[in-house]
Design a protein around this motif. Structure first.
Motif: not given
Length: 705
Positions: A549-550, A553-556, A609, A624, A626-628
């Motif tokens: 995730e880091q 997934l949550k990496n902009p 995921q 992806k 956003g975060n999806e």
């Protein structure tokens, strides 16, 4: 209680007197000694004998007598007698211990080097300055190894020599042992363990240090191999010994047929030995097991053997033509014993052994046979039938010695592959190597621990056979800050022998091995340097379920990426992973890496995921928003580069990717194997350059027109 006991004694007094009277009648001498030398066991035994004559007395009555002091004199005389026996036993034990200690010394004595086949000496050389050697010697002392050996082997003497002790240099005999076996003091000091030599049967050979510590349970077999032999009395005996000794591919069991009626023949004045003893000593070098001997000529005839010959039994396996029978329910040990399959005959050349040339050669070693002496002389003093044909030579020790000393007369081919794979590949290797028996010495091992002593074999999974050619006639000089060292000699170790290697794909072995040999013979093979693991340069990032995730997934910064799912010890993963590393460097060079980062994930990780991973390797294009994750596409593996690159360009919308990036998978892997990709001037895009087409001749141009 005492009153009851007295009443009981009064009633039985007459019977007891009769008992002692009968005991005394057994001999006046025994009686004169006052009954004092009779033990309690003798008293009870004679009581039982008296019972049979209907004059018996109960066990309780005798105990009563002992309690009341009736046998005071007996007890007083019994214990001193026992003490005298204990004293004698202790004195004998002390004497034995003293004799054992006399067999341990810190200096080599003249009797240790006198020719006598019964003399057995273990020479332990160590350097007290080396911490690991000191620890080894301490372990021997703690485990009482020396005491155990002296007790078990009454003819064995042990000499412990510290090469750092000033007294070592004062005694020339200490150095004489090393000179005989042609071993250097520097080797002793540079090793992690003590250096051990065994003198037995007028041979001096190097002995494994672990036999005195870690592998002490194997000491007896190794010692018997050098000092004695086993007698075979039946076919069953032979079959059981074959089962015991022939465990690995390199194991051999040697049987000698002795003719008791044949007289011994002395050789020369320096050693009072016969031809049989000389042949035994030479033959001991050819096996790691004790030699077997048959004295029964009828049994020898039954086994189709002749007196005066050695019979060498090899383990039937895929390397000597028995691969089709390995999985069958066949007891090879009994089949070998009865039918004599998979064995060769050796016979000593008596004339050469008794010649002056042999005698003079032996004198160079003080009359002792050493490992070097046996290696130099074995082939010329024995004739062999060669009834067993080997595809490879499984003697790794021999290969290692030639690899380090450069004594091979031919280039050597070294092959490593586990038996489970080589048993399937053997046919293809045989087709190629049978054409080069006069050109190469071919060695094979199935043991990874042996192979990794000299080579790094884990570049690819074990399903890929590891094949290398070593040319001991060509030396590659080491380089220092001052440049290449000029003197390339074994003494200064300023070089290494040139080695050549290509990838041998398990699905095309015959073609790849032929290609490697042809390149070597044509002088086109490339020397490679690798003997330990060398990580391939890459821009692929490793991730796991904990940081998925880091990192993604949550990496902009990440909008799209490619994820590789791999498995350890997966052949396809190993190959494709290296091509994927090449792809990452190409993305960086052409400015695509920031737009399409690459990640590597082990199949053991659970990432919901991405779904379940049913196989490996898997290459997934991930998009992806956003975060999806909104899109996942499975890609062809990099070993099919055209489809792989085309799919990436289609999904990622990166224009010009297939025009700028091209991959020739095998060529890139070969460059990596040769370590050419480590050069700072290495061009990762070497495979995108179009090879120039040969110019057409005028006639060809006319035909084309």
């Amino acid at each position: 209680m005492k009153q009851l006991l007295r009443n009981n004694l009064a009633q039985q007094q007459t019977s007891l007197n009769q008992l002692y009277s009968n005991i005394s009648k057994q001999g006046v001498k025994e009686s004169n000694k006052g009954f004092s030398q009779l033990s309690r066991r003798q008293i009870l035994t004679r009581q039982r004998s008296h019972n049979q004559n209907q004059q018996g007395h109960s066990y309780k009555q005798l105990i009563s007598l002992l309690l009341l002091g009736g046998c005071t004199m007996t007890m007083q005389s019994y214990f001193p007698a026992k003490n005298r026996l204990s004293s004698l036993a202790q004195a004998e034990q002390d004497n034995t211990t003293q004799q054992q200690l006399e067999r341990v010394s810190s200096q080599v004595r003249e009797e240790h080097l006198q020719l006598n086949s019964k003399v057995q000496v273990l020479f332990i050389y160590y350097d007290s300055r080396q911490a690991l050697q000191r620890e080894f010697m301490h372990d021997i002392e703690v485990k009482s190894i020396v005491e155990k050996l002296l007790k078990k082997y009454p003819n064995l003497s042990i000499v412990k020599l510290d090469v750092n002790d000033p007294s070592f240099a004062e005694n020339n005999l200490n150095q004489e042992v090393i000179n005989v076996v042609e071993y250097g003091n520097n080797k002793i000091s540079n090793k992690k363990k003590p250096t051990i030599f065994l003198r037995a049967d007028d041979r001096i050979v190097k002995f494994k240090a672990n036999y005195l510590n870690k592998n002490y349970d194997q000491f007896n077999t190794a010692f018997q191999k050098e000092s004695s032999f086993y007698i075979i009395k039946s076919v069953k005996d032979l079959a059981e010994r074959l089962n015991q000794f022939n465990k690995s591919l390199n194991d051999t069991t040697i049987v000698y047929v002795h003719d008791p009626s044949k007289a011994t023949t002395p050789t020369d004045g320096t050693s009072n030995v016969d031809t049989k003893q000389i042949s035994f000593r030479l033959m001991r070098q050819e096996t790691e097991n004790p030699i077997l001997q048959i004295n029964d000529l009828e049994l020898a005839q039954k086994l189709n053997m002749q007196p005066g010959k050695f019979y060498c039994y090899f383990k039937p396996s895929f390397i000597n033509g028995y691969e089709q029978y390995i999985d069958k329910d066949i007891n090879f040990c009994y089949l070998q014993a009865y039918e004599g399959i998979c064995r060769d005959e050796f016979q000593i050349n008596e004339e050469k052994v008794q010649s002056e040339e042999f005698s003079n050669h032996l004198k160079r070693y003080r009359g002792f046979q050493t490992e070097k002496f046996a290696i130099q002389n074995f082939d010329q003093y024995f004739t062999r039938t060669f009834t067993v044909e080997f595809v490879f030579n499984p003697n790794f020790s021999e290969f290692k010695r030639k690899f380090k000393t450069g004594t091979s007369q031919k280039p050597m081919i070294f092959i490593y592959s586990p038996a489970m794979y080589m048993s399937r590949y053997i046919g293809e290797f045989k087709q190629v190597l049978q054409n080069y028996t006069e050109v190469f010495d071919v060695y094979y091992t199935e043991d990874h621990n042996e192979a990794q002593q000299l080579f790094y074999t884990k570049e690819f999974p074990d399903i890929f056979p590891y094949v290398a050619i070593v040319d001991t006639k060509k030396k590659k000089g080491l380089k220092s800050s001052a440049g290449t060292l000029h003197e390339l000699t074994l003494e200064n170790n300023n070089f290494y022998f040139q080695k050549y290697r290509e990838i041998i794909f398990f699905n095309d072995i015959q073609k790849n091995v032929n290609k490697l040999i042809d390149k070597f013979l044509d002088g086109e093979a490339h020397h490679y340097y690798q003997s330990q693991r060398m990580n391939q340069e890459t821009r692929v990032k490793k991730i796991c379920s904990a940081n998925f995730e880091q990192q993604i997934l949550k990496n902009p910064k990440i909008e799209q990426c490619i994820v590789e799912v791999f498995k350890h010890d997966c052949p396809s993963c190993a190959f494709n992973g290296k091509v994927f590393n090449v792809f990452s460097r190409k993305l960086e060079k052409h400015g695509y890496l920031n737009k399409l980062p690459l990640y590597r994930l082990s199949i053991d990780n659970k990432v919901p995921q991405l779904g379940n991973f049913g196989y490996s390797p898997i290459y997934m294009y991930v998009r992806k928003r956003g975060n999806e994750i909104v899109e996942i596409k499975t890609l062809d593996p990099p070993q099919r580069p055209e489809e792989f690159l085309k799919q990436i360009e289609e999904h990622s919308k990166l224009k010009g990717l297939t025009e700028k990036i091209k991959i020739k998978a095998r060529d890139q892997i070969i460059k990596h194997i040769r370590l050419e990709d480590l050069d700072e001037n290495f061009d990762i895009d070497f495979d995108t350059v179009e090879e120039p087409q040969p110019e057409l001749q005028p006639t060809e141009q006319a035909q084309k027109a």
